[in-house]
Design a protein around this motif. Structure first.
Motif, PDB file in Angstrom:
ATOM      1  N   TYR A  68       3.019   2.709  12.042  1.00  8.96           N
ATOM      2  CA  TYR A  68       2.269   4.124  12.090  1.00  8.96           C
ATOM      3  C   TYR A  68       3.106   4.754  12.197  1.00  8.96           C
ATOM      4  O   TYR A  68       2.954   5.582  11.102  1.00  8.96           O
ATOM      5  N   LEU A  69       4.373   4.326  13.048  1.00  7.84           N
ATOM      6  CA  LEU A  69       5.998   5.380  12.841  1.00  7.84           C
ATOM      7  C   LEU A  69       6.028   5.920  11.787  1.00  7.84           C
ATOM      8  O   LEU A  69       6.410   6.667  10.574  1.00  7.84           O
ATOM      9  N   PRO A  89       4.173   3.491   1.068  1.00  6.57           N
ATOM     10  CA  PRO A  89       3.258   4.691   1.859  1.00  6.57           C
ATOM     11  C   PRO A  89       1.834   4.363   1.473  1.00  6.57           C
ATOM     12  O   PRO A  89       0.807   4.807   2.137  1.00  6.57           O
ATOM     13  N   LYS A 126       4.635   4.771   8.959  1.00 10.26           N
ATOM     14  CA  LYS A 126       4.069   6.103   8.069  1.00 10.26           C
ATOM     15  C   LYS A 126       4.188   7.408   8.013  1.00 10.26           C
ATOM     16  O   LYS A 126       3.873   8.269   6.296  1.00 10.26           O
ATOM     17  N   ARG A 127       3.324   7.337   9.222  1.00  5.89           N
ATOM     18  CA  ARG A 127       3.625   9.351   9.469  1.00  5.89           C
ATOM     19  C   ARG A 127       4.916   9.812   8.935  1.00  5.89           C
ATOM     20  O   ARG A 127       5.185  10.779   8.478  1.00  5.89           O
ATOM     21  N   PHE A 128       5.818   9.406   9.929  1.00  5.58           N
ATOM     22  CA  PHE A 128       6.983  10.119   9.370  1.00  5.58           C
ATOM     23  C   PHE A 128       8.052   9.720   8.711  1.00  5.58           C
ATOM     24  O   PHE A 128       9.506  10.372   8.395  1.00  5.58           O
ATOM     25  N   SER A 173       6.765   1.049   6.412  1.00  4.88           N
ATOM     26  CA  SER A 173       5.904   1.852   6.231  1.00  4.88           C
ATOM     27  C   SER A 173       5.937   2.752   5.403  1.00  4.88           C
ATOM     28  O   SER A 173       5.352   3.423   4.423  1.00  4.88           O
ATOM     29  N   ARG A 183      -5.517   0.924   6.545  1.00  8.60           N
ATOM     30  CA  ARG A 183      -5.600   0.242   8.127  1.00  8.60           C
ATOM     31  C   ARG A 183      -6.039  -1.565   8.334  1.00  8.60           C
ATOM     32  O   ARG A 183      -5.242  -1.670   9.906  1.00  8.60           O
TER      33      ARG A 183
END
Length: 174
Positions: A137-138, A15, A140-142, A11, A19
């Motif tokens: 999730y992490l 980017p 993509k997020r961070f 991820s 979902r």
């Protein structure tokens, strides 16, 4: 831990994951991580009588080797242009198989240790699914703020510790 690290790094590299990609990645990893121990367990049962006297050494060796391999792989520098698209089915299948080979071997040790395989595979599947979702999730997020190598090192250390615990329990407490 391998699935978490792969989900995280995938991820970070992609980017544009949606979902449904999160769910697809987590589901593939969970199914392979839960299915491979069953195959290993079946083979382990077939050979149980032959190896029952050395099963603790086998479990210790397998978990120790896998754990050490994870630590060594995490310590190797990664090439900057090493990227892949986990959204492609072929890549996802290869990664699912590669990250679940150790689960096959662990399944063999489940047979030697007489682990309840149903509880084990359900637990493995659920935990892998959740950890893979968290990893995607992490990542993509961070993005690059998270060092996935530390997750692999921790996972390898835990596997070695579990193998050592099995060996000590069998040698000194059984």
């Amino acid at each position: 831990m391998d699935c978490f690290a792969v989900s995280l790094s995938s991820s970070i590299c992609l980017p544009c994951l949606k979902r449904r990609d999160f769910l697809k990645i987590a589901l593939f990893f969970a199914l392979f991580q839960a299915g491979m121990p069953v195959i290993g367990w079946l083979l382990g049962i077939a050979f149980y009588d032959s190896v029952a006297s050395i099963d603790h050494w086998i479990a210790f060796s397998i978990l120790g080797i896998i754990g050490a391999k994870m630590i060594v792989e995490a310590s190797k520098p990664k090439k900057e242009n090493e990227s892949y698209n986990i959204k492609h089915l072929k890549i996802l299948l290869m990664l699912s198989i590669a990250t679940s080979i150790d689960a096959f071997v662990v399944g063999m040790s489940f047979a030697f240790l007489q682990v309840n395989i149903i509880i084990a595979i359900i637990s493995i599947g659920i935990i892998t699914f959740i950890m893979s979702l968290i990893g995607v999730y992490l990542g993509k997020r961070f993005g690059n703020l998270i060092a996935s190598k530390w997750a692999e090192i921790l996972g390898g250390t835990i596997l070695i510790a579990i193998g050592l615990k099995i060996l000590i329990q069998h040698l000194y407490f059984s």
